[in-house]
Design an enzyme around this catalytic site. Structure first.
Site, PDB file in Angstrom:
ATOM      1  N   SER A  94      -4.970  -0.395  -1.663  1.00  0.00           N
ATOM      2  CA  SER A  94      -5.545  -1.254  -2.701  1.00  0.00           C
ATOM      3  C   SER A  94      -5.960  -2.641  -2.241  1.00  0.00           C
ATOM      4  O   SER A  94      -6.554  -3.389  -3.013  1.00  0.00           O
ATOM      5  CB  SER A  94      -4.561  -1.405  -3.869  1.00  0.00           C
TER       6      SER A  94
ATOM      7  N   LYS B 185      -3.308 -12.037  -7.408  1.00  0.00           N
ATOM      8  CA  LYS B 185      -3.490 -10.883  -8.285  1.00  0.00           C
ATOM      9  C   LYS B 185      -2.574 -11.025  -9.494  1.00  0.00           C
ATOM     10  O   LYS B 185      -1.449 -11.531  -9.372  1.00  0.00           O
ATOM     11  CB  LYS B 185      -3.164  -9.615  -7.488  1.00  0.00           C
TER      12      LYS B 185
ATOM     13  N   SER C 185      -6.902  -1.514  -6.154  1.00  0.00           N
ATOM     14  CA  SER C 185      -6.756  -2.203  -7.429  1.00  0.00           C
ATOM     15  C   SER C 185      -6.824  -3.715  -7.336  1.00  0.00           C
ATOM     16  O   SER C 185      -6.761  -4.407  -8.346  1.00  0.00           O
ATOM     17  CB  SER C 185      -5.413  -1.821  -8.059  1.00  0.00           C
TER      18      SER C 185
END
Length: 434
Positions: free
Chosen positions: A129, A30, A105
């Site tokens: 997330s 990420k 996310s």
């Protein structure tokens, strides 16, 4: 690296020559994990020029274990969001249906694992997330105990709830990954000295007589047409193995406070954590006639409207006259939630609940009403494990309308051994990849 799901932000292609337990594993990370000499933006326009000068602890551990870093992935801006719609490169598409979201996310990482592009993808989980995108994408998502993995080198969102987390295709890979990622780091004072077990060698569990808590209050708020078939199938499989299912309830009004409590605390913490993103210390600087004007112009243009709204809410709750009334009160409510949830484990070692009561929403769908229990409780309950720091894993549990659903498994702090073993047994019973 292919990018049909709008999931890839950059392709660093970094591989060590040393052998290790993750040798030949392709890994995506990420874009809020620092990786030296690469652009790290956290999907935020303001950080478009930010080149990392060091590597996050967790990523260094992956490289030391022989992993091959092939991509940095899209995410909701600064980790704030549950849809991956707010990334400044645009929404990430669900590999199971390109008209639907991945969840966020950590949606970019979820998409790359779900599509088979990588074997492991790193994410962060502050409210769910990783675990909710895992449910939407039909993969495994792990959020270990708070402090189990060092957060050093990860751009923070809400420090008291941020967890380094990750996605894999199966539980065995998830267990092996934590063996590599877990452990104390003196660079992160919140990281734990707790010993790291050989999780991947401890995946066998006799389910006969095992008492398993079922989060009934949460399930009662969900759409029964969506969850009843997979959930009842799980119950039948477990009971056939001799497991004892115990309905567990919490006060519904207390559960309704999870989402507002999370919002108040996270918005306040991210305001403090993002103070340095001002164009002077970090970020793309915008011109101005004074230092104050430079900072105002930089932050005004660098953050999206949803992020600025969160900063405003955070500033309001931290204002001197509001701290006791709002922020400190939210921390007290958080403690009540954690104590109530902890009591559910008095006679069980494992809690299960559907990760979500819906399939991945369409890209065109608007947000669910924030006053509806299906959203306030059913779609927000996994934030409890961020409040408590308890370890939690989501695994695929079936399909509804040809889209994946997931079930979430939670155990007591630092009992990842039990979490992985139970998840592995359930994965086998469900016919998943063992």
């Amino acid at each position: 690296m292919n990018n049909p799901y709008n999931a890839v932000l950059s392709t660093p292609n970094i591989q060590t020559t040393q052998a290790g337990p993750l040798a030949n594993w392709t890994v995506a990370i990420k874009d809020n994990f620092n990786l030296i000499d690469t652009i790290t933006t956290a999907s935020c326009k303001l950080l478009d020029n930010h080149v990392s000068i060091y590597t996050a602890d967790s990523i260094a551990r992956l490289l030391d274990a022989g992993a091959h870093i092939v991509a940095k992935t899209s995410m909701d801006e600064l980790g704030m969001g549950g849809s991956n719609r707010t990334a400044y490169t645009g929404p990430v598409l669900n590999p199971h249906d390109l008209s639907r979201i991945t969840g966020g996310s950590s949606g970019g990482s979820a998409a790359l694992v779900a599509s088979g592009e990588v074997r492991l993808a790193m994410g962060t989980d502050t409210g769910d997330s990783v675990r909710r995108p895992a449910a939407f994408c039909g993969i495994v998502g792990v959020k270990p105990t708070y402090g189990r993995i060092s957060r050093y080198g990860v751009i923070p969102f809400a420090s008291s709830m941020d967890h380094v987390a990750y996605f894999t295709h199966n539980v065995n890979d998830a267990a092996l990954a934590l063996e590599v990622l877990a452990g104390r780091s003196d660079k992160d004072m919140t990281s734990s000295f707790e010993a790291v077990a050989a999780y991947s060698q401890l995946l066998s569990m006799d389910l006969k007589g095992k008492r398993i808590g079922v989060f009934k209050t949460v399930h009662d708020t969900m759409d029964q047409e969506t969850i009843s078939t997979p959930l009842n199938h799980v119950f039948e499989l477990l009971e056939a193995q001799g497991a004892i299912l115990v309905d567990k309830t919490m006060d519904l009004n207390l559960l309704r406070t999870v989402l507002p409590t999370y919002s108040i605390i996270s918005n306040a913490e991210v305001l403090a954590n993002s103070a340095s993103l001002d164009g002077v210390r970090f970020g793309v600087q915008k011109p101005g006639d004074s230092l104050e004007e430079i900072m105002m112009n930089t932050r005004g243009e660098g953050f999206s409207t949803p992020i600025k709204k969160r900063f405003i809410y955070g500033a309001y709750s931290l204002d001197d006259q509001n701290q006791d009334l709002i922020f400190n009160q939210a921390k007290k409510v958080r403690r009540l939630i954690v104590e109530s949830y902890s009591s559910l484990f008095n006679d069980v070692d494992i809690m299960i609940a559907m990760a979500s009561g819906i399939i991945a929403p369409l890209l065109t769908e608007t947000d669910v009403s924030s006053t509806d229990d299906k959203y306030v409780v059913g779609e927000s309950h996994m934030a409890i494990q961020n409040f408590s720091g308890y370890p939690s894993i989501t695994i695929p549990v079936g399909l509804h309308e040809d889209m994946p659903l997931g079930i979430n498994i939670t155990t007591k702090p630092f009992d990842e051994k039990t979490m992985f073993a139970f998840a592995h047994e359930l994965e086998i019973l469900l016919g998943g990849k063992a």
